[in-house]
Motif scaffolding. Structure first.
Motif, PDB file in Angstrom:
ATOM      1  N   LEU A 190      -4.796 -20.370  57.454  1.00 25.97           N
ATOM      2  CA  LEU A 190      -4.472 -21.574  58.233  1.00 25.97           C
ATOM      3  C   LEU A 190      -5.100 -22.825  57.619  1.00 25.97           C
ATOM      4  O   LEU A 190      -4.679 -23.932  57.907  1.00 25.97           O
ATOM      5  CB  LEU A 190      -4.937 -21.408  59.679  1.00 25.97           C
ATOM      6  CG  LEU A 190      -4.148 -20.374  60.493  1.00 25.97           C
ATOM      7  CD1 LEU A 190      -4.797 -20.140  61.849  1.00 25.97           C
ATOM      8  CD2 LEU A 190      -2.693 -20.799  60.661  1.00 25.97           C
ATOM      9  N   GLU A 191      -6.126 -22.621  56.780  1.00 26.89           N
ATOM     10  CA  GLU A 191      -6.693 -23.771  56.051  1.00 26.89           C
ATOM     11  C   GLU A 191      -5.759 -24.217  54.947  1.00 26.89           C
ATOM     12  O   GLU A 191      -5.943 -25.258  54.332  1.00 26.89           O
ATOM     13  CB  GLU A 191      -8.027 -23.374  55.404  1.00 26.89           C
ATOM     14  CG  GLU A 191      -9.219 -23.519  56.300  1.00 26.89           C
ATOM     15  CD  GLU A 191     -10.493 -23.060  55.593  1.00 26.89           C
ATOM     16  OE1 GLU A 191     -10.676 -23.380  54.398  1.00 26.89           O
ATOM     17  OE2 GLU A 191     -11.281 -22.358  56.240  1.00 26.89           O
TER      18      GLU A 191
ATOM     19  N   LYS B 177     -15.614 -23.640  60.670  1.00 27.84           N
ATOM     20  CA  LYS B 177     -14.240 -23.968  61.060  1.00 27.84           C
ATOM     21  C   LYS B 177     -13.801 -25.335  60.552  1.00 27.84           C
ATOM     22  O   LYS B 177     -12.729 -25.823  60.906  1.00 27.84           O
ATOM     23  CB  LYS B 177     -14.105 -23.935  62.594  1.00 27.84           C
ATOM     24  CG  LYS B 177     -14.713 -22.708  63.250  1.00 27.84           C
ATOM     25  CD  LYS B 177     -13.684 -21.762  63.857  1.00 27.84           C
ATOM     26  CE  LYS B 177     -14.234 -20.378  64.073  1.00 27.84           C
ATOM     27  NZ  LYS B 177     -14.733 -20.112  65.405  1.00 27.84           N
TER      28      LYS B 177
ATOM     29  N   ASN C 240      -7.227 -29.092  58.281  1.00 28.83           N
ATOM     30  CA  ASN C 240      -5.814 -28.770  58.010  1.00 28.83           C
ATOM     31  C   ASN C 240      -4.972 -28.836  59.280  1.00 28.83           C
ATOM     32  O   ASN C 240      -3.835 -29.313  59.257  1.00 28.83           O
ATOM     33  CB  ASN C 240      -5.693 -27.390  57.348  1.00 28.83           C
ATOM     34  CG  ASN C 240      -4.355 -27.209  56.660  1.00 28.83           C
ATOM     35  OD1 ASN C 240      -3.810 -28.160  56.093  1.00 28.83           O
ATOM     36  ND2 ASN C 240      -3.802 -26.024  56.731  1.00 28.83           N
TER      37      ASN C 240
ATOM     38  N   ILE D 131     -10.403 -25.435  58.601  1.00 31.05           N
ATOM     39  CA  ILE D 131      -9.222 -25.220  59.448  1.00 31.05           C
ATOM     40  C   ILE D 131      -8.993 -26.441  60.349  1.00 31.05           C
ATOM     41  O   ILE D 131      -7.857 -26.862  60.541  1.00 31.05           O
ATOM     42  CB  ILE D 131      -9.331 -23.909  60.257  1.00 31.05           C
ATOM     43  CG1 ILE D 131      -8.093 -23.710  61.101  1.00 31.05           C
ATOM     44  CG2 ILE D 131     -10.515 -23.811  61.134  1.00 31.05           C
ATOM     45  CD1 ILE D 131      -8.028 -22.363  61.765  1.00 31.05           C
TER      46      ILE D 131
ATOM     47  N   LEU E  29      -8.247 -17.517  59.215  1.00 27.84           N
ATOM     48  CA  LEU E  29      -8.743 -18.896  59.124  1.00 27.84           C
ATOM     49  C   LEU E  29      -8.412 -19.502  57.766  1.00 27.84           C
ATOM     50  O   LEU E  29      -7.953 -20.637  57.665  1.00 27.84           O
ATOM     51  CB  LEU E  29     -10.257 -18.946  59.373  1.00 27.84           C
ATOM     52  CG  LEU E  29     -10.711 -18.683  60.810  1.00 27.84           C
ATOM     53  CD1 LEU E  29     -12.226 -18.712  60.926  1.00 27.84           C
ATOM     54  CD2 LEU E  29     -10.097 -19.696  61.770  1.00 27.84           C
ATOM     55  N   GLU E  30      -8.619 -18.721  56.700  1.00 28.38           N
ATOM     56  CA  GLU E  30      -8.353 -19.265  55.358  1.00 28.38           C
ATOM     57  C   GLU E  30      -6.868 -19.530  55.146  1.00 28.38           C
ATOM     58  O   GLU E  30      -6.475 -20.503  54.517  1.00 28.38           O
ATOM     59  CB  GLU E  30      -8.916 -18.335  54.278  1.00 28.38           C
ATOM     60  CG  GLU E  30     -10.438 -18.346  54.299  1.00 28.38           C
ATOM     61  CD  GLU E  30     -11.069 -17.829  53.013  1.00 28.38           C
ATOM     62  OE1 GLU E  30     -10.381 -17.778  51.971  1.00 28.38           O
ATOM     63  OE2 GLU E  30     -12.264 -17.487  53.064  1.00 28.38           O
TER      64      GLU E  30
END
Ligand code: AMP
Length: 401
Positions: A389-390, A208, A214, A211, A386-387
């Motif tokens: 939101l990254e 994580k 970011n 994320i 997750l990616e």
């Protein structure tokens, strides 16, 4: 790229990449049909507009054709939800699939066998680019248009969601599910109502890290729970006993805490935890300060003081993102924190907050409580969410646009 809302499907065969990677029990029955249900709006749109469907998906992670991973097992579940008979091609390549696809009439549905029975689906290193191209061309030859509605695999550059789009330069589009996922995530990333709170839990900080970094630019509050909290506690000088910890990330954890302070992001780690000596469901438990866990004991759930603070933060938030459990929630005795989070997020949503829940375990907790309709959006994509939101570009989305 076309728009599914306005595209004319009449008389067309639509090749749809769906994510039917659903859990099965030992008798191969679907135990959670969420992902099939999530694809229904797209599938019904095509059928109701006079088109036919060719559905393709992966199931599990087979390295070759294996009965265990056959999509044949999910045929009854797809038929029941779609309310029409569904034909099955026992191989996604080959003459039989082509023959059934060619003869499809408007309103008919064909499900292809697991794409991952072919190494070409995942591509390198097991399949050469040339054979991957042939694989994709064969799939594309079945249809007149292409729809990507598989958000769960959008972070993977696989043949069926990237290369294949080249065959449909004027007839490719996102499905309703993918559009809804992007909209929910964009809602959160761009101009969210403030204050914004992210709740992150689960086992590993390492998965994580991107994320968290970011989100420090996006959120007002960051609640960090579950096993990943202990790396931060240890980095700050706490005694975490035998709790989960990624020692190689202690400096990174400190760096994150410092950056959060610089950016004015409030971090909420647990202050007290439920601890046990072993992960036995009937183990003796103690509640202790998170930074003073006795040697030989490990933190497995958030304590009541922690939950009081988290509840207050959550209820004051206008935008919420939740990914990852607050404890070892698979064991009922250690599930309290995670289940409480579900109720707090639902209450905040009822009070007008926008809430997005994603990731297998948090979604399972919400579903287990019967609260899926009490949060604003439940994402079908763990890794993909997750990616996104990254801030990463997802191959399945980039290939279309
Ligand atoms: P992840 O895949 O990183 O989201 O992690 C999910 C897993 O984290 C679940 O299987 C939980 O049991 C586990 N987990 C959550 N809290 C803890 C904890 N305090 N100690 C060990 N594992 C945990």
């Amino acid at each position: 790229m076309q728009d599914i809302h306005t595209y004319s499907f009449k008389g067309k065969r639509a090749l749809v990449r769906v994510d039917f990677n659903v859990p099965l029990d030992s008798e191969y029955r679907v135990t959670d049909n969420t992902r099939i249900r999530a694809a229904l709006p797209t599938l019904k749109k095509v059928l109701e507009s006079g088109g036919s469907l060719i559905l393709m998906s992966h199931l599990g992670r087979p390295k070759k054709a294996e009965e265990k991973y056959s999509l044949r097992h999910i045929l009854p579940a797809v038929e029941e939800l779609l309310e029409v008979p569904v034909l099955f091609a026992p191989d996604c390549m080959g003459e039989e699939a082509a023959k059934i696809a060619r003869s499809l009439q408007p309103g008919q549905v064909l499900l292809l066998e697991n794409l991952r029975f072919y190494a070409q689906e995942e591509g390198k290193p097991r399949s050469l680019p040339e054979s991957q191209k042939k694989f994709t061309a064969t799939l594309a030859s079945y249809a007149d248009c292409y729809i990507n509605d598989a958000f769960g695999t959008a972070h993977r550059a696989h043949a069926s969601n990237t290369l294949i789009t080249e065959h449909f330069p004027n007839d490719k589009m996102f499905g309703y599910l993918l559009l809804a996922e992007i909209q929910a995530l964009d809602n959160l990333l761009h101009n969210p109502a403030q204050p914004v709170t992210a709740l992150l839990g689960g086992a590993k900080v390492s998965s994580k890290m991107g994320i968290i970094k970011n989100l420090l630019n996006k959120v007002d509050n960051l609640i960090i729970g579950g096993g990943m909290a202990f790396t931060f506690i240890k980095a700050s000088g706490g005694n975490i006993g035998n709790s989960l910890c990624e020692d190689h990330l202690l400096d990174t954890a400190l760096d994150i805490l410092n950056k959060a302070a610089q950016k004015g992001v409030q971090i909420y780690l647990p202050t007290d935890v439920l601890a046990v000596r072993s992960l036995d469901p009937h183990a003796e438990t103690v509640t202790c300060p998170v930074d003073n866990i006795p040697d030989g004991w490990m933190g497995v759930d958030a304590g009541s003081e922690t939950l009081k603070v988290w509840k207050k933060v959550i209820l004051q938030s206008k935008t919420l993102l939740w990914n990852g459990p607050a404890g070892v929630f698979e064991i009922p005795a250690f599930a309290n924190g995670t289940l409480q989070l579900v109720t707090y997020v639902a209450e905040a949503t009822q009070n007008g907050a926008f809430s997005l829940v994603g990731g297998g375990d948090s979604v399972a907790a919400v579903t287990q409580m019967g609260y899926a309709d009490k949060v604003s959006y439940v994402s079908t994509g763990g890794g993909a969410m997750l990616e996104y939101l990254e801030g990463k570009e997802l191959p399945g989305i980039a290939a279309m646009t």
